[in-house]
Design a protein around this motif. Structure first.
Motif, short mmCIF file in Angstrom:
data_model
loop_
_atom_site.label_atom_id
_atom_site.label_comp_id
_atom_site.label_asym_id
_atom_site.label_seq_id
_atom_site.Cartn_x
_atom_site.Cartn_y
_atom_site.Cartn_z
N ASN A 26 -15.47 -5.49 4.30
CA ASN A 26 -15.22 -5.45 2.86
C ASN A 26 -14.12 -4.50 2.44
O ASN A 26 -14.23 -3.83 1.42
CB ASN A 26 -16.50 -5.12 2.10
N ARG A 27 -13.05 -4.43 3.20
CA ARG A 27 -11.91 -3.62 2.78
C ARG A 27 -10.80 -4.54 2.32
O ARG A 27 -10.50 -5.54 2.95
CB ARG A 27 -11.40 -2.75 3.93
N LEU A 28 -10.21 -4.20 1.22
CA LEU A 28 -9.07 -4.96 0.72
C LEU A 28 -7.82 -4.54 1.46
O LEU A 28 -7.74 -3.41 1.95
CB LEU A 28 -8.89 -4.71 -0.78
N PRO A 29 -6.84 -5.40 1.55
CA PRO A 29 -5.59 -4.99 2.20
C PRO A 29 -4.94 -3.85 1.42
O PRO A 29 -5.14 -3.71 0.22
CB PRO A 29 -4.72 -6.23 2.16
N GLU A 30 -4.19 -3.07 2.15
CA GLU A 30 -3.52 -1.95 1.50
C GLU A 30 -2.54 -2.46 0.45
O GLU A 30 -2.01 -3.56 0.55
CB GLU A 30 -2.76 -1.13 2.54
N GLU A 31 -2.29 -1.64 -0.55
CA GLU A 31 -1.41 -2.06 -1.63
C GLU A 31 0.01 -2.28 -1.12
O GLU A 31 0.71 -3.18 -1.58
CB GLU A 31 -1.42 -1.01 -2.74
N SER A 32 0.44 -1.48 -0.15
CA SER A 32 1.80 -1.65 0.38
C SER A 32 1.94 -3.00 1.09
O SER A 32 3.01 -3.59 1.09
CB SER A 32 2.15 -0.51 1.33
N THR A 33 0.86 -3.48 1.70
CA THR A 33 0.90 -4.76 2.37
C THR A 33 1.14 -5.88 1.36
O THR A 33 1.99 -6.75 1.57
CB THR A 33 -0.43 -5.03 3.10
N ILE A 34 0.42 -5.84 0.27
CA ILE A 34 0.59 -6.85 -0.77
C ILE A 34 1.97 -6.73 -1.40
O ILE A 34 2.64 -7.73 -1.66
CB ILE A 34 -0.52 -6.71 -1.83
N ARG A 35 2.43 -5.51 -1.60
CA ARG A 35 3.75 -5.30 -2.20
C ARG A 35 4.85 -5.84 -1.30
O ARG A 35 5.81 -6.45 -1.77
CB ARG A 35 3.96 -3.81 -2.46
N GLU A 36 4.72 -5.63 0.02
CA GLU A 36 5.72 -6.14 0.95
C GLU A 36 5.75 -7.67 0.95
O GLU A 36 6.82 -8.28 0.99
CB GLU A 36 5.45 -5.64 2.37
N MET A 37 4.57 -8.29 0.91
CA MET A 37 4.51 -9.75 0.89
C MET A 37 5.14 -10.30 -0.39
O MET A 37 5.88 -11.27 -0.36
CB MET A 37 3.07 -10.23 1.01
N ILE A 38 4.82 -9.70 -1.53
CA ILE A 38 5.37 -10.18 -2.80
C ILE A 38 6.87 -9.97 -2.84
O ILE A 38 7.62 -10.84 -3.31
CB ILE A 38 4.67 -9.48 -3.99
N CYS A 39 7.34 -8.84 -2.33
CA CYS A 39 8.78 -8.58 -2.29
C CYS A 39 9.48 -9.63 -1.42
O CYS A 39 10.52 -10.17 -1.80
CB CYS A 39 9.03 -7.18 -1.74
N GLY A 40 8.91 -9.93 -0.26
CA GLY A 40 9.48 -10.96 0.61
C GLY A 40 9.44 -12.33 -0.03
O GLY A 40 10.38 -13.12 0.10
N LEU A 41 8.35 -12.62 -0.74
CA LEU A 41 8.22 -13.91 -1.43
C LEU A 41 9.31 -14.06 -2.49
O LEU A 41 9.94 -15.12 -2.61
CB LEU A 41 6.83 -14.02 -2.06
N LEU A 42 9.55 -13.02 -3.26
CA LEU A 42 10.58 -13.08 -4.29
C LEU A 42 11.97 -13.19 -3.67
O LEU A 42 12.82 -13.94 -4.17
CB LEU A 42 10.49 -11.85 -5.19
N LEU A 43 12.21 -12.45 -2.60
CA LEU A 43 13.50 -12.56 -1.92
C LEU A 43 13.72 -13.97 -1.40
O LEU A 43 14.81 -14.52 -1.51
CB LEU A 43 13.58 -11.56 -0.76
N GLY A 44 12.68 -14.56 -0.82
CA GLY A 44 12.79 -15.91 -0.29
C GLY A 44 13.02 -16.94 -1.38
O GLY A 44 13.78 -17.88 -1.22
N CYS A 45 12.37 -16.74 -2.53
CA CYS A 45 12.54 -17.70 -3.64
C CYS A 45 13.92 -17.62 -4.24
O CYS A 45 14.55 -18.65 -4.50
CB CYS A 45 11.50 -17.42 -4.72
N PHE A 46 14.41 -16.41 -4.49
CA PHE A 46 15.65 -16.28 -5.24
C PHE A 46 16.90 -16.23 -4.37
O PHE A 46 17.96 -16.66 -4.81
CB PHE A 46 15.58 -15.05 -6.14
N LEU A 47 16.80 -15.71 -3.16
CA LEU A 47 17.99 -15.65 -2.31
C LEU A 47 18.04 -16.77 -1.29
O LEU A 47 19.10 -17.07 -0.76
CB LEU A 47 18.07 -14.29 -1.60
N GLY A 48 16.91 -17.37 -1.00
CA GLY A 48 16.86 -18.54 -0.13
C GLY A 48 17.49 -18.31 1.23
O GLY A 48 17.13 -17.40 1.97
#
Length: 85
Positions: A26-48
């Protein structure tokens, strides 16, 4: 036909289960993990495809890379649906 009897849990089994629950349960992923994934997702969407130039370099972490791939797939999906409709 064989009947297999399961022995009741011993104190050692219960202690091992409690230890496992304390270390992995019952541990949630670290906040930095989620932040890294979201940052990569945004980079992939906008810079392709521009991200592919830096993809194999040590610029991005593994989580960034996974987010970039997911973002590029989302970008391709939107592009295809835009062309179709």
């Amino acid at each position: 036909m064989y009947i297999q009897f399961i022995e009741p849990p011993t104190l050692r089994h219960i202690e091992q289960e409690e230890q496992w629950l304390q270390t992995t349960g019952n541990r949630l992923p670290e906040e930095s993990t989620i932040r890294e994934m979201i940052c990569g997702l945004l980079l992939g969407c906008f810079l392709g495809i521009l991200n592919l130039f830096w993809f194999k370099e040590t610029v991005f972490t593994r989580r960034h890379q996974m987010g970039i791939v997911a973002g590029m797939l989302i970008n391709v999906y939107y592009g295809v649906t835009h062309v179709i409709h």
